[in-house]
Design a protein around this motif. Sequence first.
Motif, mmCIF file in Angstrom:
data_model
loop_
_atom_site.group_PDB
_atom_site.id
_atom_site.type_symbol
_atom_site.label_atom_id
_atom_site.label_comp_id
_atom_site.label_asym_id
_atom_site.label_seq_id
_atom_site.Cartn_x
_atom_site.Cartn_y
_atom_site.Cartn_z
ATOM 1 N N GLU A 194 3.984 -0.979 -1.947
ATOM 2 C CA GLU A 194 2.651 -0.491 -1.587
ATOM 3 C C GLU A 194 2.757 0.299 -0.294
ATOM 4 O OE1 GLU A 194 -0.035 -3.857 -1.365
ATOM 5 O OE2 GLU A 194 -0.744 -3.385 -3.375
ATOM 6 N N TRP A 195 2.152 1.464 -0.285
ATOM 7 C CA TRP A 195 2.178 2.317 0.903
ATOM 8 C C TRP A 195 0.782 2.455 1.490
ATOM 9 C CZ3 TRP A 195 5.615 7.242 0.044
ATOM 10 C CH2 TRP A 195 6.954 6.855 -0.002
ATOM 11 N N ASP A 196 0.743 2.439 2.801
ATOM 12 C CA ASP A 196 -0.493 2.713 3.529
ATOM 13 C C ASP A 196 -0.648 4.231 3.543
ATOM 14 O OD1 ASP A 196 -2.609 3.045 5.261
ATOM 15 O OD2 ASP A 196 -1.584 2.199 6.995
ATOM 16 N N THR A 197 -1.664 4.731 2.906
ATOM 17 C CA THR A 197 -1.848 6.177 2.773
ATOM 18 C C THR A 197 -2.772 6.761 3.832
ATOM 19 O OG1 THR A 197 -3.645 5.840 1.206
ATOM 20 C CG2 THR A 197 -1.436 6.115 0.280
ATOM 21 N N SER A 198 -3.165 5.970 4.802
ATOM 22 C CA SER A 198 -4.126 6.449 5.799
ATOM 23 C C SER A 198 -3.600 7.619 6.625
ATOM 24 C CB SER A 198 -4.555 5.305 6.723
ATOM 25 O OG SER A 198 -3.444 4.816 7.454
ATOM 26 N N ALA A 199 -2.290 7.791 6.721
ATOM 27 C CA ALA A 199 -1.720 8.891 7.493
ATOM 28 C C ALA A 199 -1.700 10.209 6.706
ATOM 29 C CB ALA A 199 -0.302 8.543 7.948
ATOM 30 N N LEU A 200 -1.941 10.142 5.407
ATOM 31 C CA LEU A 200 -1.961 11.363 4.597
ATOM 32 C C LEU A 200 -3.258 12.130 4.804
ATOM 33 C CD1 LEU A 200 -0.621 10.009 1.183
ATOM 34 C CD2 LEU A 200 0.624 11.390 2.849
ATOM 35 N N PHE A 213 -3.317 10.684 -4.609
ATOM 36 C CA PHE A 213 -2.108 9.877 -4.791
ATOM 37 C C PHE A 213 -2.445 8.608 -5.563
ATOM 38 C CE2 PHE A 213 0.690 6.545 -2.669
ATOM 39 C CZ PHE A 213 1.712 6.699 -3.573
ATOM 40 N N VAL A 214 -1.844 8.453 -6.742
ATOM 41 C CA VAL A 214 -2.094 7.257 -7.545
ATOM 42 C C VAL A 214 -0.842 6.415 -7.728
ATOM 43 C CG1 VAL A 214 -4.152 8.088 -8.740
ATOM 44 C CG2 VAL A 214 -1.908 8.586 -9.688
ATOM 45 N N ALA A 215 0.325 7.059 -7.893
ATOM 46 C CA ALA A 215 1.586 6.318 -8.025
ATOM 47 C C ALA A 215 2.723 7.301 -8.222
ATOM 48 C CB ALA A 215 1.543 5.361 -9.207
ATOM 49 N N PHE A 216 3.915 6.856 -7.864
ATOM 50 C CA PHE A 216 5.103 7.599 -8.253
ATOM 51 C C PHE A 216 6.254 6.632 -8.424
ATOM 52 C CE2 PHE A 216 5.314 8.021 -3.619
ATOM 53 C CZ PHE A 216 6.646 7.777 -3.321
ATOM 54 N N CYS A 217 7.273 7.104 -9.114
ATOM 55 C CA CYS A 217 8.412 6.269 -9.451
ATOM 56 C C CYS A 217 9.657 6.828 -8.761
ATOM 57 C CB CYS A 217 8.602 6.270 -10.965
ATOM 58 S SG CYS A 217 9.935 5.194 -11.522
ATOM 59 N N VAL A 218 10.464 5.917 -8.214
ATOM 60 C CA VAL A 218 11.715 6.296 -7.555
ATOM 61 C C VAL A 218 12.811 5.412 -8.114
ATOM 62 C CG1 VAL A 218 12.932 6.394 -5.357
ATOM 63 C CG2 VAL A 218 10.500 6.922 -5.439
ATOM 64 N N GLU A 219 13.933 6.034 -8.457
ATOM 65 C CA GLU A 219 15.094 5.270 -8.908
ATOM 66 C C GLU A 219 16.185 5.411 -7.870
ATOM 67 O OE1 GLU A 219 17.148 4.963 -12.965
ATOM 68 O OE2 GLU A 219 15.182 5.866 -13.381
ATOM 69 N N VAL A 278 2.761 2.669 -4.922
ATOM 70 C CA VAL A 278 1.316 2.762 -5.137
ATOM 71 C C VAL A 278 0.603 2.640 -3.797
ATOM 72 C CG1 VAL A 278 1.360 1.868 -7.501
ATOM 73 C CG2 VAL A 278 1.176 0.284 -5.588
ATOM 74 N N PRO A 279 -0.605 3.186 -3.697
ATOM 75 C CA PRO A 279 -1.364 3.036 -2.468
ATOM 76 C C PRO A 279 -1.786 1.578 -2.244
ATOM 77 C CG PRO A 279 -2.311 4.766 -3.851
ATOM 78 C CD PRO A 279 -1.292 4.048 -4.663
ATOM 79 N N ALA A 280 -1.719 1.129 -1.015
ATOM 80 C CA ALA A 280 -2.196 -0.218 -0.680
ATOM 81 C C ALA A 280 -3.692 -0.293 -0.958
ATOM 82 C CB ALA A 280 -1.906 -0.521 0.788
ATOM 83 N N HIS A 282 -6.914 1.142 -11.894
ATOM 84 C CA HIS A 282 -6.311 2.455 -11.655
ATOM 85 C C HIS A 282 -4.790 2.327 -11.534
ATOM 86 C CE1 HIS A 282 -10.318 4.043 -9.866
ATOM 87 N NE2 HIS A 282 -10.274 4.165 -11.176
ATOM 88 N N ARG A 283 -4.357 1.276 -10.868
ATOM 89 C CA ARG A 283 -2.925 1.034 -10.696
ATOM 90 C C ARG A 283 -2.252 0.840 -12.057
ATOM 91 N NH1 ARG A 283 -1.054 -2.933 -6.020
ATOM 92 N NH2 ARG A 283 -1.850 -1.122 -4.913
ATOM 93 N N LEU A 284 -2.856 0.042 -12.892
ATOM 94 C CA LEU A 284 -2.317 -0.216 -14.225
ATOM 95 C C LEU A 284 -2.243 1.078 -15.031
ATOM 96 C CD1 LEU A 284 -1.367 -2.168 -16.449
ATOM 97 C CD2 LEU A 284 -3.794 -2.584 -16.966
ATOM 98 N N ALA A 285 -3.300 1.856 -15.012
ATOM 99 C CA ALA A 285 -3.329 3.115 -15.762
ATOM 100 C C ALA A 285 -2.270 4.084 -15.245
ATOM 101 C CB ALA A 285 -4.715 3.746 -15.671
#
Length: 87
Positions: free
Chosen positions: A34-40, A48-54, A63-65, A71-74
């Motif tokens: 979970e990322w704190d997106t307040s700085a964006l 920003f809804v989600a992204f995947c990193v391998e 995902v945003p905190a 929304h997270r599930l979708a």
Amino acid sequence: MSHLAISTPVASRQADPAEAFQGLVAEHGLRVEEWDTSALDEPLRSKFVAFCVETKGDRFIVVPAGQDPAHRLAAVRALLAHPEVTA
């Protein structure tokens, strides 16, 4: 004489989105960050809804905190269905 049609609704309990999310994460062996997106900037923060990193064999879903569980599930379902979106 009037006839009264009686219908019995099928009780369909929808899964709790937070529980469904945890199940999906476990099923696919994902790690959640979970990322704190307040700085964006606002335009990015609101989109920003989600992204995947391998990395090193681990798959992270970022995902945003405080994101709404539905929304997270979708978002995670969409990422899993269309992994090329994050390429």
